[in-house]
Design a protein around this motif. Structure first.
Motif, PDB file in Angstrom:
ATOM      1  N   GLY A  73      38.950 -13.400 -87.640  1.00  0.00           N
ATOM      2  CA  GLY A  73      39.137 -12.573 -87.763  1.00  0.00           C
ATOM      3  C   GLY A  73      39.992 -11.508 -88.426  1.00  0.00           C
ATOM      4  N   CYS A  74      40.504 -11.317 -88.748  1.00  0.00           N
ATOM      5  CA  CYS A  74      41.532 -10.622 -90.793  1.00  0.00           C
ATOM      6  C   CYS A  74      41.546 -11.753 -91.712  1.00  0.00           C
ATOM      7  N   ARG A  75      40.851 -10.388 -92.520  1.00  0.00           N
ATOM      8  CA  ARG A  75      40.477 -11.792 -94.043  1.00  0.00           C
ATOM      9  C   ARG A  75      42.200 -12.432 -94.604  1.00  0.00           C
ATOM     10  N   PHE A  76      42.611 -11.831 -94.343  1.00  0.00           N
ATOM     11  CA  PHE A  76      43.710 -11.775 -95.227  1.00  0.00           C
ATOM     12  C   PHE A  76      44.992 -12.404 -94.612  1.00  0.00           C
ATOM     13  N   ARG A  77      44.518 -13.154 -93.644  1.00  0.00           N
ATOM     14  CA  ARG A  77      45.737 -14.386 -93.148  1.00  0.00           C
ATOM     15  C   ARG A  77      46.085 -15.422 -93.289  1.00  0.00           C
ATOM     16  N   THR A  78      45.372 -15.565 -94.451  1.00  0.00           N
ATOM     17  CA  THR A  78      45.441 -17.078 -95.020  1.00  0.00           C
ATOM     18  C   THR A  78      47.782 -17.131 -95.947  1.00  0.00           C
ATOM     19  N   ARG A  79      46.842 -15.827 -96.290  1.00  0.00           N
ATOM     20  CA  ARG A  79      48.569 -15.411 -97.340  1.00  0.00           C
ATOM     21  C   ARG A  79      48.704 -14.534 -96.799  1.00  0.00           C
ATOM     22  N   CYS A  80      48.977 -13.417 -95.494  1.00  0.00           N
ATOM     23  CA  CYS A  80      49.812 -12.813 -94.998  1.00  0.00           C
ATOM     24  C   CYS A  80      51.097 -13.515 -94.197  1.00  0.00           C
ATOM     25  N   SER A  81      51.939 -12.616 -94.395  1.00  0.00           N
ATOM     26  CA  SER A  81      53.483 -13.380 -93.987  1.00  0.00           C
ATOM     27  C   SER A  81      53.774 -13.161 -92.607  1.00  0.00           C
ATOM     28  N   VAL A  82      53.165 -11.763 -92.242  1.00  0.00           N
ATOM     29  CA  VAL A  82      53.544 -11.826 -90.531  1.00  0.00           C
ATOM     30  C   VAL A  82      52.131 -11.553 -89.596  1.00  0.00           C
ATOM     31  N   GLU A  83      51.039 -12.290 -90.082  1.00  0.00           N
ATOM     32  CA  GLU A  83      49.765 -13.184 -89.384  1.00  0.00           C
ATOM     33  C   GLU A  83      50.454 -12.837 -88.081  1.00  0.00           C
ATOM     34  N   PHE A  84      49.829 -13.478 -86.432  1.00  0.00           N
ATOM     35  CA  PHE A  84      50.230 -13.765 -86.097  1.00  0.00           C
ATOM     36  C   PHE A  84      48.589 -14.232 -84.792  1.00  0.00           C
ATOM     37  N   GLY A  85      48.781 -14.755 -83.496  1.00  0.00           N
ATOM     38  CA  GLY A  85      47.658 -15.241 -83.003  1.00  0.00           C
ATOM     39  C   GLY A  85      46.564 -14.637 -83.136  1.00  0.00           C
ATOM     40  N   GLU A  86      46.226 -13.121 -82.672  1.00  0.00           N
ATOM     41  CA  GLU A  86      45.186 -12.472 -82.523  1.00  0.00           C
ATOM     42  C   GLU A  86      44.780 -12.100 -84.123  1.00  0.00           C
ATOM     43  N   CYS A  87      45.136 -12.570 -84.703  1.00  0.00           N
ATOM     44  CA  CYS A  87      44.600 -12.087 -86.353  1.00  0.00           C
ATOM     45  C   CYS A  87      43.774 -13.516 -86.401  1.00  0.00           C
ATOM     46  N   SER A  88      43.706 -14.331 -85.871  1.00  0.00           N
ATOM     47  CA  SER A  88      42.786 -14.974 -86.146  1.00  0.00           C
ATOM     48  C   SER A  88      41.006 -14.907 -85.600  1.00  0.00           C
ATOM     49  N   LYS A 121      50.473   0.403 -95.757  1.00  0.00           N
ATOM     50  CA  LYS A 121      50.587  -0.051 -94.594  1.00  0.00           C
ATOM     51  C   LYS A 121      50.195  -1.113 -94.533  1.00  0.00           C
ATOM     52  N   HIS A 122      49.186  -1.915 -94.957  1.00  0.00           N
ATOM     53  CA  HIS A 122      48.381  -3.468 -95.020  1.00  0.00           C
ATOM     54  C   HIS A 122      49.199  -3.861 -95.910  1.00  0.00           C
ATOM     55  N   PRO A 123      49.763  -5.589 -95.025  1.00  0.00           N
ATOM     56  CA  PRO A 123      50.826  -6.125 -96.021  1.00  0.00           C
ATOM     57  C   PRO A 123      49.662  -6.267 -97.160  1.00  0.00           C
ATOM     58  N   TYR A 124      48.591  -6.255 -97.354  1.00  0.00           N
ATOM     59  CA  TYR A 124      48.235  -7.410 -98.633  1.00  0.00           C
ATOM     60  C   TYR A 124      48.292  -5.852-100.035  1.00  0.00           C
ATOM     61  N   THR A 157      38.754  -9.208 -85.817  1.00  0.00           N
ATOM     62  CA  THR A 157      38.789  -8.011 -86.659  1.00  0.00           C
ATOM     63  C   THR A 157      39.078  -6.657 -87.253  1.00  0.00           C
ATOM     64  N   PRO A 158      40.862  -6.370 -87.713  1.00  0.00           N
ATOM     65  CA  PRO A 158      40.915  -5.150 -87.137  1.00  0.00           C
ATOM     66  C   PRO A 158      40.125  -4.440 -88.426  1.00  0.00           C
ATOM     67  N   PRO A 159      39.485  -3.646 -87.566  1.00  0.00           N
ATOM     68  CA  PRO A 159      39.013  -2.076 -87.773  1.00  0.00           C
ATOM     69  C   PRO A 159      39.781  -1.233 -88.611  1.00  0.00           C
ATOM     70  N   ALA A 200      43.376  -1.684 -91.709  1.00  0.00           N
ATOM     71  CA  ALA A 200      42.986  -2.324 -91.338  1.00  0.00           C
ATOM     72  C   ALA A 200      43.609  -3.450 -91.179  1.00  0.00           C
ATOM     73  N   CYS A 201      45.274  -3.806 -91.045  1.00  0.00           N
ATOM     74  CA  CYS A 201      45.876  -4.626 -90.327  1.00  0.00           C
ATOM     75  C   CYS A 201      46.241  -4.377 -88.147  1.00  0.00           C
ATOM     76  N   LEU A 202      46.256  -5.211 -87.413  1.00  0.00           N
ATOM     77  CA  LEU A 202      46.427  -5.319 -86.271  1.00  0.00           C
ATOM     78  C   LEU A 202      48.303  -4.810 -86.162  1.00  0.00           C
ATOM     79  N   ARG A 203      48.346  -5.333 -87.076  1.00  0.00           N
ATOM     80  CA  ARG A 203      50.322  -4.893 -87.417  1.00  0.00           C
ATOM     81  C   ARG A 203      50.241  -2.806 -87.651  1.00  0.00           C
ATOM     82  N   TYR A 204      49.875  -2.659 -87.582  1.00  0.00           N
ATOM     83  CA  TYR A 204      48.980  -1.368 -88.603  1.00  0.00           C
ATOM     84  C   TYR A 204      51.025  -0.688 -87.778  1.00  0.00           C
TER      85      TYR A 204
HETATM   86  S1  SF4 Z   1      45.713  -8.412 -89.424  1.00  0.00           S
HETATM   87 FE1  SF4 Z   1      47.186  -9.956 -89.305  1.00  0.00          FE
HETATM   88  S2  SF4 Z   1      46.997 -11.520 -90.525  1.00  0.00           S
HETATM   89 FE2  SF4 Z   1      45.599  -9.360 -90.879  1.00  0.00          FE
HETATM   90  S3  SF4 Z   1      47.701  -7.727 -92.179  1.00  0.00           S
HETATM   91 FE3  SF4 Z   1      48.194  -7.671 -89.762  1.00  0.00          FE
HETATM   92  S4  SF4 Z   1      49.522  -8.812 -89.339  1.00  0.00           S
HETATM   93 FE4  SF4 Z   1      48.576  -9.869 -91.043  1.00  0.00          FE
END
Ligand code: SF4
Ligand code: SF4
Lengths: 561, 349
Positions: free
Chosen positions: B284-299, B247-250, B302-304, B317-321
């Protein structure tokens, strides 16, 4: 011929330098290795080689001449543009092989031919220039106190790059803007090939000539009224003859060799996916993957033909490994490189190699086109190696640990097939069960060592073959639980006679008698021969080779046509 | 109650370059008899996390927050002495990557195992020796009765690792922590050790936390897996569920970038860039600098760890889960370009 290829967009995909070295299977091999051996003395130094040996007559010492046979008879060819992967576990000799090919170790025997000439005949400078090595640990091979840019320039400086090729001509191609009344003549120095890449033996400099300012308001009278757009690295002297209505432009290379090297380093940084700004940084400011990129840039700086990469991605994180392998693949295409890739990791080899050789104890045991090898392995060691690699995909088979024990010492490799001490497919002679053969082999070993346990004939036979059932016929040879194994009746009586000979002191006769029942895996060294029988159609060279006595068909191996 | 419950663990290193947040809010559980894989790249904090469990964090590092409950007992409250006496070696054993550094070269393998047994059980020296031979036999050392008297350097690399496993088993621990125990070994030797781990788990019914960078290894020895990225757990699930339904982009990119023998280069899709520094991790989400689907709220957020999927044990732990994150196909060459130079990789390795 040394030139650099200038582009504005740079980057791995920006340029399309299609080098004519790019491979084709019908080309002459770039590298040929025949019967290559590299042995190291077990003990360096005279004193440490002296052994106490009470058997050797009045002077109970002997000189230990044993050697580690790191590479022991390797043959292969590498065609231009091809990637050969060599895989094997630690101690198999793959790194020594790489170092010996590059002349970093003196071969004990064998021939290395590079681009049609023996490496002995190639001037060292030329060989250094055309071959480069990339090591596993970029950290230790990059001087921490030097700037990355300078590190990349080192090989360029070492080979006094760039040099103009006198056989290459120079020309200009002039475009004019708003200068219809003037005739423009441009000339360029012969050494234009220092900066621009020649096409068909001519380095052509493109320049655009236009008046300065608005041509409707200002007349062209002197050189100051003319602007010339030139590629990087050139300077122009302009002479305007207003009466004759001519403009003469004299183009020359203005960049110094140091400038050209710097520019080349900057361009390489981009090509390996780094930034031009990193030129002034030091190695410690980079991650492992980035350091390996720097290493690649350095290796490529002098445009080598052959790159030997020894474990280029071990120690890097998985995602970084993938990036570097992709980069190596891109660079190969762009520079028409030939790679010899050494790795312990089958997966890595799978990604970049066209052909794979599997090495065990100093020898190649199987060589095949990559896809074919990964589809099916003919040699039991290659098969065992592949089945030991964990695969994260739950739909793929899990690992199997089929090889027992350790790699035997390379100073005293097993006789016959070197893999026989660990081979799960060891060929038992007719009528022997595994345990039966093991017992028989132990007796044979004792006879070779001339040290039998037991005082008389019956005692000796009892010691070695006491538990063995000799009554069974050939086709019922099994190792039933609690039973000591089976040997054929003929072998048992031969064993008895052999022990008799041995007790009389005729060890040779004893050994020969026992050897009549020895497994072919021990008595004969399998040659690296075409396997599968069906593959000889393929240009005679891409065939699969394997060094095993087993018939491929015995393993149920059917290859796709 | 789980055998081990780690909650919101934070282990920081106070260095001259700043505070390295090596482990920064990690939670996971290990059930009795379960084997949990802790996976991640270097700098993910996995090694620091397990060292924290054992109280093996040394200056300038410190556990700054969080709770580690072993069998109901709070380990972070224990002193070094109590840890050594009650926990390390008899409740929890650790196996390191480098066996040679854990084995003492001047004592025989047997002496070292026997010492552990005598110290931690009421067995007599003779019984300890018998038990040591039994253990060596269990871990697949040939001729254990002879080889028990050899020194570590007389063992091959694979056998040293086996000897260390025997030592870890010497006083019947209920939890074994294995920190990259096969990373330095050849694959054929690794295969044997991985099989051994399976056998041991079956025979001794121990729980295990297995730290590795290799998903293939996790598949062989673990029931469940927690994926770590830059000091946090980003996804956790039973192994097959995680592999088939990440589920998580990473996690998705990790699975796509693994070099395996059954895929060709075209199928390889590496994650671009490098892991940012743990001194100044992204907000915010620590993966956001390398995430291809990050969006505004990710910064900002902090996704639980959200519960996802049908499997209730699957968290991410992804806001777009919940919007069926599909990764865009990045262009091949873009993905090979790197981020700016990074600060040295963190203390993890
Ligand atoms: S929370 Fe945002 S930046 Fe982090 S993995 Fe999910 S979509 Fe990507
Ligand atoms: S020759 Fe014999 S021992 Fe060697 S690989 Fe083949 S079957 Fe095994």
């Amino acid at each position: 011929m040394s030139t650099i290829d200038r582009t504005d967009d740079g980057g791995p995909s920006g340029t399309n330098r299609t080098d004519d070295r790019t491979g084709g299977s019908d080309r002459e091999p770039l590298l040929e290795v025949a019967g290559l051996q590299k042995h190291f003395p077990v003990n360096s130094g005279l004193l440490s080689s002296i052994r106490f040996d009470p058997e050797s007559g009045p002077f109970p010492f002997r000189y230990d001449q044993s050697s580690v046979k790191a590479v022991d008879g390797v043959d292969f060819e590498l065609r231009p543009g091809e990637t050969l992967g060599i895989v094997g576990e630690s101690g198999c000799g793959k790194s020594t092989l790489a170092r010996t090919i590059l002349g970093l170790e003196e071969p004990t025997a064998g021939d290395i031919t590079f681009d049609g000439r023996s490496t002995d005949e190639i001037p060292e400078g030329e060989f250094r220039k055309r071959t480069q090595m990339v090591f596993q640990d970029p950290q230790s091979s990059l001087n921490p106190r030097r700037k990355v840019g300078h590190i990349i320039e080192d090989p360029l400086e070492g080979t006094d790059w760039p040099r103009s090729d006198s056989s290459v001509g120079a020309d200009t191609e002039v475009r004019t803007e708003d200068l219809s009344e003037y005739a423009v003549n441009a000339t360029v120095d012969d050494n234009a090939d220092l900066v621009v890449d020649p096409v068909d033996g001519v380095a052509t400099v493109l320049l655009t000539v236009r008046p300065v300012g608005d041509p409707t308001e200002k007349r062209v009278e002197t050189a100051d009224d003319i602007a010339v757009d030139l590629p990087w690295g050139f300077d122009a002297t302009v002479t305007v003859d207003e009466t004759e209505r001519t403009i003469d432009i004299d183009v020359s290379v203005s960049a110094s060799k140091a400038d050209l090297r710097r520019e080349r380093a900057l361009e390489l940084l981009e090509q390996v996916g780094l930034k031009r700004e990193y030129y002034d940084r030091h190695p410690h400011e980079f991650s492992g993957g980035q350091r390996q990129r720097i290493n690649l840039a350095r290796a490529l700086s002098i445009n080598p033909d052959l790159v030997v990469a020894d474990e280029p991605v071990s120690g890097l994180d998985v995602s970084v490994q993938a990036q570097i392998l992709n980069l190596m693949d891109d660079l190969q295409e762009e520079y028409g490189l030939t790679y010899l890739l050494i790795s312990h990791d089958l997966s890595v080899v799978r990604y970049v190699a066209d052909r794979v050789a599997v090495m065990y104890l100093g020898e190649f045991v199987e060589m095949a086109p990559t896809e074919e090898l990964f589809t099916e392995q003919y040699h039991p060691y290659a098969r065992a190696l592949l089945s030991a690699v964990p695969n994260p995909d739950p739909d793929q088979p899990g690992i199997e640990s089929v090889i027992q024990g350790n790699v035997p010492s390379a100073s005293d490799p097993p006789r016959g097939c070197r893999f026989h001490t660990r081979c799960p497919s060891f060929i038992l002679p007719d009528g022997f069960s595994a345990a039966g053969y093991e017992a028989y082999d132990e007796l044979l070993g004792a006879v070779r060592e001339q040290e039998l346990e037991g005082s008389d004939l019956d005692a000796v036979v009892e010691t070695y073959l006491g538990d063995i059932d000799a009554s069974a016929s050939a086709d019922t040879a099994t190792d039933a639980a609690g039973d000591g194994g089976t040997i054929p009746p003929g072998a048992r009586s031969d064993a008895r006679q052999a022990v008799e000979r041995a007790l009389e002191g005729d060890w040779t006769a004893a050994r020969e008698r026992l050897e009549t029942h020895e497994s072919v895996c021990q008595s004969a060294t399998p040659a690296l021969d075409p396997a599968g029988g069906t593959t000889s159609d393929v240009v005679g060279k891409t065939e699969r080779l394997t060094a095993c006595h087993l018939e491929v068909t015995d393993e149920g191996g059917t290859r796709e046509p | 109650m789980s055998l081990l419950e780690v909650e919101d663990l934070q282990t920081y290193f106070f260095t001259s370059d700043g505070i390295v947040r090596a482990v920064d809010g990690v939670s996971f559980e290990v059930e009795t008899g379960e084997s949990l894989g802790l996976v991640g790249e270097s700098g993910a904090g996995k090694s620091v996390a397990v060292k924290s469990l054992m109280g093996l964090i040394r200056e300038p590092g410190r556990i700054v927050n969080g709770s580690i409950k072993y069998d109901g007992q709070e380990l972070t409250d224990l002193s070094e002495q109590e840890l050594r006496r009650d926990i390390r070696g008899n409740e929890i054993s650790i196996i390191f990557q480098d066996a040679m550094s854990a084995l003492n070269p001047v004592f025989t393998v047997g002496e070292q195992i026997e010492e552990v047994i005598v110290e931690n059980t009421d067995r007599s020296p003779t019984e300890a020796r018998e038990r040591a031979i039994e253990l060596l036999d269990d871990v697949g050392i040939p001729d254990p009765a002879q080889r028990i008297d050899e020194y570590p350097h007389q063992y091959s690399g694979g056998m040293q690792q086996r000897a260390m496993i025997a030592m870890a088993l010497a006083c019947d621990p209920r939890l074994i922590i294995a920190d990259e125990p096969t990373t330095a070994l050849d694959v054929t030797i690794q295969a044997g050790i991985l099989e051994l781990f399976d056998e041991i788990q079956e025979k001794y019914e121990t729980s295990m936390v297995y730290v590795t960078h290799d998903l293939g290894v996790v598949r062989e020895v673990c029931d469940r897996v927690a994926v770590m990225y830059l000091g946090r757990v980003v996804e956790s699930a039973p192994y097959e569920e995680l592999y088939r339904n990440p589920k998580h982009p990473y996690t998705q990119s990790l699975i796509n970038s693994v070099v395996t023998p059954d895929e060709t280069l075209d199928e390889l899709d590496p994650i671009g860039g490098t892991m940012p520094s743990a001194v100044s991790p992204p907000s915010g989400c620590r993966f956001r600098t390398r995430c291809s689907v990050e969006f505004g709220e990710c910064s900002q957020l902090t996704p639980p760890l959200y519960d996802v999927g049908d499997e209730e044990t699957h968290t991410t732990a992804c806001l777009r889960y919940d919007d069926g994150v599909e990764r865009e196909e990045p262009a091949l060459h873009e993905s090979t370009t790197s981020e700016p130079a990074v600060v040295e990789e963190q203390t993890d390795d």
